[in-house]
Design an enzyme around this catalytic site. Structure first.
Site, PDB file in Angstrom:
ATOM      1  CE1 TYR A 162     140.387 -16.706 188.788  1.00  0.00           C
ATOM      2  CE2 TYR A 162     139.018 -17.170 190.710  1.00  0.00           C
ATOM      3  CZ  TYR A 162     139.275 -16.438 189.559  1.00  0.00           C
ATOM      4  OH  TYR A 162     138.411 -15.442 189.209  1.00  0.00           O
ATOM      5  CE  LYS A 175     141.392 -13.345 189.175  1.00  0.00           C
ATOM      6  NZ  LYS A 175     141.612 -12.302 188.138  1.00  0.00           N
TER       7      LYS A 175
HETATM    8  C1  LIG Z   1     143.126 -23.708 189.745  1.00  0.00           C
HETATM    9  O1  LIG Z   1     142.193 -23.453 190.350  1.00  0.00           O
HETATM   10  C2  LIG Z   1     141.177 -23.534 189.702  1.00  0.00           C
HETATM   11  C3  LIG Z   1     140.200 -23.062 190.364  1.00  0.00           C
HETATM   12  O2  LIG Z   1     139.238 -23.440 189.771  1.00  0.00           O
HETATM   13  C4  LIG Z   1     140.860 -24.773 189.337  1.00  0.00           C
HETATM   14  O3  LIG Z   1     139.752 -25.005 188.625  1.00  0.00           O
HETATM   15  C5  LIG Z   1     141.812 -25.116 188.666  1.00  0.00           C
HETATM   16  O4  LIG Z   1     141.531 -26.350 188.417  1.00  0.00           O
HETATM   17  C6  LIG Z   1     142.917 -24.879 189.377  1.00  0.00           C
HETATM   18  N1  LIG Z   1     143.766 -24.951 188.940  1.00  0.00           N
HETATM   19  C7  LIG Z   1     144.114 -24.413 189.579  1.00  0.00           C
HETATM   20  C8  LIG Z   1     145.218 -24.056 188.984  1.00  0.00           C
HETATM   21  O5  LIG Z   1     143.717 -24.185 190.531  1.00  0.00           O
END
Ligand SMILES: *[C@@H]1O[C@H](CO)[C@@H](O)[C@H](O)[C@H]1NC(C)=O
Ligand SMILES: *[C@@H]1O[C@H](CO)[C@@H](O)[C@H](O)[C@H]1NC(C)=O
Ligand SMILES: *[C@@H]1O[C@H](CO)[C@@H](O)[C@H](O)[C@H]1NC(C)=O
Ligand SMILES: *[C@@H]1O[C@H](CO)[C@@H](O)[C@H](O)[C@H]1NC(C)=O
Length: 724
Positions: A163, A167
């Site tokens: 994430y 971002k």
């Molecule tokens: C990505 O990040 C998020 C962040 O929460 C996480 O929950 C998720 O499991 C992750 N997957 C990735 C792709 O990070």
């Protein structure tokens, strides 16, 4: 102020089924915009779509009298989302990329699917919708785009690697879209929300969650999308009713090469790390041109071999013959002394710098040191509570001979000591020539009054130590009477601290009058040492170490006691009038000693910086202080006119009525007797080699005024003689 309206504008909000997106949609609609409510539906993991979320929002807008239409496409099919706007409202003016999903897992456990999905929704989705809207914005010469980043991206957040990456990718995307859209009135900004939404509801504590209302962020986004808002290419962080712009900043940094031929070693990087990471001088770079421009200008300095980047300017020290002469005058060089002419006349065949001149570049470097709370954690340090405690100078190359030059100095804080009442800051300043050759080293030891007691070390092996003077009597002592204008002259060499010139500043610092610079006292002392033991040959100078103990008042006489131990000349400087020690634990190291001076008895009378008679007057002064009754019994004022080569070169007043001896004519009243005598003959009288009667008969001593009174002076001169 009139209300801000969006009448006639068409706004597309992705992920508008709930949370932030919903708040945006409702706000824009309430202010006259036609809104496309995009939402794929489903839970916060983005799986399973339903049309309900978008429909509900459209319903609410219509109920409130607004205009809206639902769109159920994935943002990955951005063109379809934009098409909904065109099909229903015939245009699009604002695009808010808000759709997102989470896949929280620790970095090691992120699967390719998680990674791709998160990037697809956040980064690719923002790309696809924006790319679809961009040609329309361009054509109509108007567009407002919002991208949504996250503080997880800006600052990192455990478990959100995917994430965070997506971002921050959005930030880069927005920066470039803003540049490409600028000439068509297309603005693109990033919102960094801290908001309660489907995405955060079970991640944050409930109290905080309650304050993170999307309605408190929506107005910030709405303003960014208004036609009258000029902001573009920016990041705005917002939450709970607060908003602030975020920027990426860069330290002033450091160019680690002196010339274009230099490489950079890992060790050099390590040694430069403090400067590279010093964020006190940080700056935001407005563009890639600005960022690289700053770097290029530092490289240009490198190529020409002279001044470095603007950021390094403070560390470049340039001087010319005028600077050397001004400094020499400041530490007492005089044309009255033939040996000093080489410091005062640029066309002299041996024109050279006094070695202590090379302390000035280090001093300048210390002026550029930023005093802040990072220096000693928890202690406030400013220039007002910093004292120059000790100084060391070591010369590696023959630099005295060049009448002008330019040095690059590098200052480094090498240690901090806790002395209880204060802190000791040890700075090493290395000075290089333009070819990168190390010429000399200074160590400046500062004492930060009141900044101690933080539990730091008391000792440091980085400190060049002072050395106690030998226990025997000095091998020689030389005096120099400073001028009342000594500080006024010395400060022109670059130490402009008002403490040395401004009576008010001096009073504030607790001094009766402005005090002399410690470095001036040092310069005078070292000059006298070089005269006494090195025949003024500055190539013999190697190093000096000194500790400043007490200040000197301009006009006082300095007495420098010297002891030779091999090639090391220990010295201690005191004020003759008060016997107060002003410099102690000090020494000059010579490459070799060429002039071994005679024992102190002769040395005092061959004192050279000023007249030989000066030292005798000091001794008489001391004698009078010890037994004022004897002096008072004479009850007269005597004026001494001291000559050299037949000319009066100095006048002393011996006021036995008020027991004061000073240079110049009487401060009040007329002298009862004036004595005119040469410097040499006065020494003769004082040492008993010349009989006063004989001197008078031979015309070596001229008397005017009350001649008989002069006879009463005998015992006083005798007293001085006993001392010599
Ligand atoms: C990505 O990040 C998020 C962040 O929460 C996480 O929950 C998720 O499991 C992750 N997957 C990735 C792709 O990070
Ligand atoms: C934009 O600003 C101008 C000048 O302040 C104002 O007249 C105008 O009404 C504003 N436009 C909108 C849509 O609010
Ligand atoms: C010296 O001169 C002053 C007047 O200037 C006079 O009062 C004083 O008595 C004189 N001293 C002697 C010893 O003559
Ligand atoms: C002594 O020196 C002072 C000051 O230079 C001068 O005014 C005075 O005339 C001199 N006196 C004699 C006797 O030369």
């Amino acid at each position: 102020m009139s209300d801000l309206r969006y009448d006639g504008r068409v706004v597309v909000v992705t992920g508008a089924g709930a949370g932030l997106g919903k708040a945006y949609a409702l706000l824009f609609a309430s202010k006259g915009a036609k809104v496309v409510v995009n939402d794929l539906g489903g839970g916060r993991h983005g799986d399973g779509s339903s049309s309900k979320a978008a429909d509900d929002v459209v319903e609410e807008i219509k109920k409130n009298g607004g205009t809206a239409v639902a769109d159920y496409n994935s943002v990955v099919d951005g063109d379809k989302v934009i098409k909904t706007a065109l099909d229903n409202f015939g245009r699009v003016d604002v695009l808010i990329n808000n759709a997102g999903i989470l896949r929280d897992k620790s970095f090691a456990r992120i699967s390719d699917v998680d990674w791709d999905l998160v990037h697809a929704v956040h980064l690719k989705g923002s790309f696809k919708t924006t790319q679809a809207a961009f040609p329309i914005f361009k054509k109509q010469n108007y567009g407002r785009i919002i991208m949504t980043a996250s503080n997880s991206g800006l600052y990192g957040n455990f478990g959100q690697a995917n994430y965070s990456a997506a971002k921050m990718g959005i930030v880069g995307l927005s920066s470039t879209v803003a540049i490409e859209g600028r000439k068509n009135n297309i603005h693109c900004n990033v919102i960094v929300p801290t908001a309660a939404s489907r995405l955060t509801e079970d991640i944050l504590p409930p109290e905080l969650y309650a304050e993170l209302k999307p309605e408190l962020i929506a107005p910030v986004v709405a303003w960014l999308c208004h036609e009258n808002c000029t902001e573009t290419g920016s990041m705005i962080e917002s939450g709970a009713g607060w908003a602030g712009k975020c920027q990426i900043v860069r330290a002033d940094g450091k160019l680690m090469r002196q010339t274009i031929a230099d490489g950079v070693s890992v060790e050099k990087v390590r040694d430069s790390w403090d400067k590279i990471t010093d964020m006190n001088s940080m700056q935001h770079m407005g563009s890639i041109q600005e960022a690289t421009g700053a770097l290029m200008s530092s490289l240009e300095g490198l190529r020409s071999g002279a001044k470095g980047s603007s950021s390094d300017d403070s560390d470049v020290y340039e001087y010319n013959d005028k600077d050397l002469i001004l400094y020499a005058l400041g530490v007492g060089a005089s044309v009255a002394k033939p040996g000093d002419l080489k410091f005062l006349y640029e066309n002299h065949e041996d024109f050279s710098a006094l070695p202590t001149f090379f302390i000035l570049p280090a001093l300048k470097s210390t002026f550029s040191v930023k005093m802040d709370e990072n220096l000693i954690p928890g202690k406030s340090i400013s220039f007002e509570n910093i004292l120059h405690g000790e100084q060391y100078l070591e010369v590696y190359e023959d630099i005295a001979a060049s009448s002008n030059g330019s040095f690059r100095s590098e200052i480094q804080l090498v240690d901090k000591l806790d002395k209880g009442s204060g802190s000791v800051l040890i700075y090493d300043v290395l000075s290089y020539n333009n070819e990168g050759k190390l010429l000399y080293k200074n160590q400046v030891v500062s004492f930060a009054v009141g900044a101690g007691g933080w539990g730091g070390p008391r000792q440091s092996d980085k400190l060049v130590p002072c050395v106690p003077k030998p226990k025997r009597n000095p091998d020689t002592s030389v005096s120099f009477k400073t001028s009342v204008d000594q500080a006024a002259l010395y400060r022109l060499s670059g130490d402009n601290n008002p403490l040395h010139i401004d009576p008010n500043m001096a009073a504030m610092a607790g001094h009766k009058v402005p005090i002399l610079h410690g470095l001036c006292t040092l310069g005078i002392s070292v000059k006298l040492v070089m005269e006494a033991f090195a025949g003024n040959d500055l190539k013999l100078f190697k190093a000096v170490k000194c500790r400043f103990v007490k200040p000197v008042v301009p006009g006082e006489t300095l007495k420098v006691d010297m002891w030779r131990e091999g090639n090391r000349i220990h010295f201690e400087t005191s004020v003759a009038e008060s016997n107060k020690i002003v410099i102690s634990g000090s020494y000059v190291d010579l490459n070799s000693v060429i002039a071994v001076v005679k024992p102190v008895q002769q040395a005092a009378t061959t004192s050279n910086m000023s007249l030989q008679s000066d030292a005798i007057f000091e001794m008489i002064a001391q004698k009078i202080k010890e037994s004022p009754e004897k002096a008072k019994s004479v009850n007269g004022i005597f004026l001494y006119n001291i000559t050299k080569d037949g000319k009066i070169v100095k006048t002393w007043t011996m006021d036995l009525k008020s027991c004061k001896i000073h240079e110049g004519t009487p401060k009040s009243g007329k002298p009862n007797t004036t004595l005119t005598i040469s410097d040499d003959d006065f020494v003769g009288l004082a040492t008993g080699k010349l009989n006063p009667q004989t001197a008078f008969m031979k015309g070596k001593l001229k008397l005017t005024g009350n001649v008989m009174l002069a006879q009463k002076l005998g015992p006083l001169l005798k007293a001085a003689e006993a001392k010599l």
